[in-house]
Design an enzyme around this catalytic site. Sequence first.
Site, mmCIF file in Angstrom:
data_model
loop_
_atom_site.group_PDB
_atom_site.id
_atom_site.type_symbol
_atom_site.label_atom_id
_atom_site.label_comp_id
_atom_site.label_asym_id
_atom_site.label_seq_id
_atom_site.Cartn_x
_atom_site.Cartn_y
_atom_site.Cartn_z
ATOM 1 N N CYS A 146 0.868 -1.185 0.000
ATOM 2 C CA CYS A 146 0.000 0.000 0.000
ATOM 3 C C CYS A 146 0.903 1.233 0.000
ATOM 4 O O CYS A 146 2.041 1.154 -0.467
ATOM 5 C CB CYS A 146 -0.988 -0.032 1.162
ATOM 6 S SG CYS A 146 -0.227 -0.076 2.798
ATOM 7 N N ASN B 244 2.249 1.301 4.458
ATOM 8 C CA ASN B 244 2.505 0.003 5.107
ATOM 9 C C ASN B 244 2.158 0.012 6.602
ATOM 10 O O ASN B 244 2.793 -0.680 7.409
ATOM 11 C CB ASN B 244 3.953 -0.446 4.876
ATOM 12 C CG ASN B 244 4.256 -1.898 5.269
ATOM 13 O OD1 ASN B 244 5.371 -2.234 5.641
ATOM 14 N ND2 ASN B 244 3.271 -2.771 5.206
ATOM 15 N N CYS C 90 -1.561 0.515 7.386
ATOM 16 C CA CYS C 90 -3.013 0.272 7.464
ATOM 17 C C CYS C 90 -3.425 -0.937 6.614
ATOM 18 O O CYS C 90 -3.686 -2.015 7.131
ATOM 19 C CB CYS C 90 -3.800 1.501 7.015
ATOM 20 S SG CYS C 90 -3.468 2.994 7.990
ATOM 21 N N ARG C 91 -3.492 -0.740 5.290
ATOM 22 C CA ARG C 91 -4.084 -1.777 4.427
ATOM 23 C C ARG C 91 -3.199 -3.000 4.224
ATOM 24 O O ARG C 91 -3.670 -4.137 4.350
ATOM 25 C CB ARG C 91 -4.456 -1.165 3.070
ATOM 26 C CG ARG C 91 -5.584 -0.174 3.162
ATOM 27 C CD ARG C 91 -5.694 0.653 1.907
ATOM 28 N NE ARG C 91 -4.548 1.558 1.780
ATOM 29 C CZ ARG C 91 -4.311 2.323 0.733
ATOM 30 N NH1 ARG C 91 -5.133 2.272 -0.307
ATOM 31 N NH2 ARG C 91 -3.268 3.131 0.704
ATOM 32 N N SER C 92 -1.924 -2.795 3.864
ATOM 33 C CA SER C 92 -1.113 -3.985 3.563
ATOM 34 C C SER C 92 -0.809 -4.835 4.804
ATOM 35 O O SER C 92 -0.769 -6.069 4.687
ATOM 36 C CB SER C 92 0.157 -3.630 2.773
ATOM 37 O OG SER C 92 0.974 -2.721 3.460
ATOM 38 N N ASP D 183 -8.139 3.845 0.963
ATOM 39 C CA ASP D 183 -7.264 4.221 2.068
ATOM 40 C C ASP D 183 -8.107 4.650 3.285
ATOM 41 O O ASP D 183 -8.848 5.629 3.202
ATOM 42 C CB ASP D 183 -6.389 5.387 1.583
ATOM 43 C CG ASP D 183 -5.358 5.804 2.604
ATOM 44 O OD1 ASP D 183 -5.387 5.289 3.739
ATOM 45 O OD2 ASP D 183 -4.525 6.656 2.258
HETATM 46 P P1 4NP Z 1 -1.796 2.738 4.119
HETATM 47 O O1 4NP Z 1 -2.453 4.067 4.724
HETATM 48 O O2 4NP Z 1 -1.193 3.128 2.793
HETATM 49 O O3 4NP Z 1 -2.957 1.817 3.973
HETATM 50 O O4 4NP Z 1 -0.767 2.269 5.126
HETATM 51 C C1 4NP Z 1 -1.769 5.280 4.876
HETATM 52 C C2 4NP Z 1 -0.901 5.459 5.930
HETATM 53 C C3 4NP Z 1 -0.257 6.657 6.094
HETATM 54 C C4 4NP Z 1 -0.488 7.681 5.184
HETATM 55 C C5 4NP Z 1 -1.348 7.506 4.130
HETATM 56 C C6 4NP Z 1 -1.994 6.294 3.974
HETATM 57 N N1 4NP Z 1 0.152 8.931 5.381
HETATM 58 O O5 4NP Z 1 -0.110 9.857 4.601
HETATM 59 O O6 4NP Z 1 0.992 9.069 6.297
#
Ligand code: 4NP
Length: 166
Positions: free
Chosen positions: A15, A18, A20-22, A130
């Site tokens: 993602c 790294n 939340c989703r992955s 997201d």
């Molecule tokens: P992820 O979510 O890609 O599913 O881990 C996010 C985590 C952090 C951020 C964006 C999306 N950020 O902007 O810090």
Amino acid sequence: MTSHMKPPTSVLFVCLGNICRSPLAEGALRKMCRDAGFDCVIDSAGTAAYHTGDAPDARAIKVAAQNGADITGLAARQIEPEDFYKFTHIFALDRANLEGIKAAAPRDGTAKIAMVLDCLEGCQGQSVDDPYYGDEVGFQVVWEEVSLAASALVKQFAKHGAEAQF
Ligand code: 4NP
């Protein structure tokens, strides 16, 4: 390896951050493989390095725990060139991640690259949204989506091993 043995399957979920989703996808597939007695190497990474070394988001940890998966030990990292040779499959959580992965891919990388929901009939090309800037419900939706995908992946890997195409 004897001819009837399929080469081992190894999966990297990717993602943006790294956290939340992955990590949820990693936790869901680990649980599914454990329950099915299926042997598979599983990891996750981000296209960005913002959260390198961080544990998953507390909301992701909570939703995973509610569903029987412990992701507390994971630490975020950025995708690296070696990943494109080490893993048989790399799955992007959304379309922007897919573009980021492709941009980072060495020319002769061997991993098959797809979006994680491509393994679900009727969901090809769709993104796992997201949840970072939303509330906990968004994390539950992510868990449901990646769990459905994980279940479909185990079935495909059990049938086709590392040759499975999505
Ligand atoms: P992820 O979510 O890609 O599913 O881990 C996010 C985590 C952090 C951020 C964006 C999306 N950020 O902007 O810090």
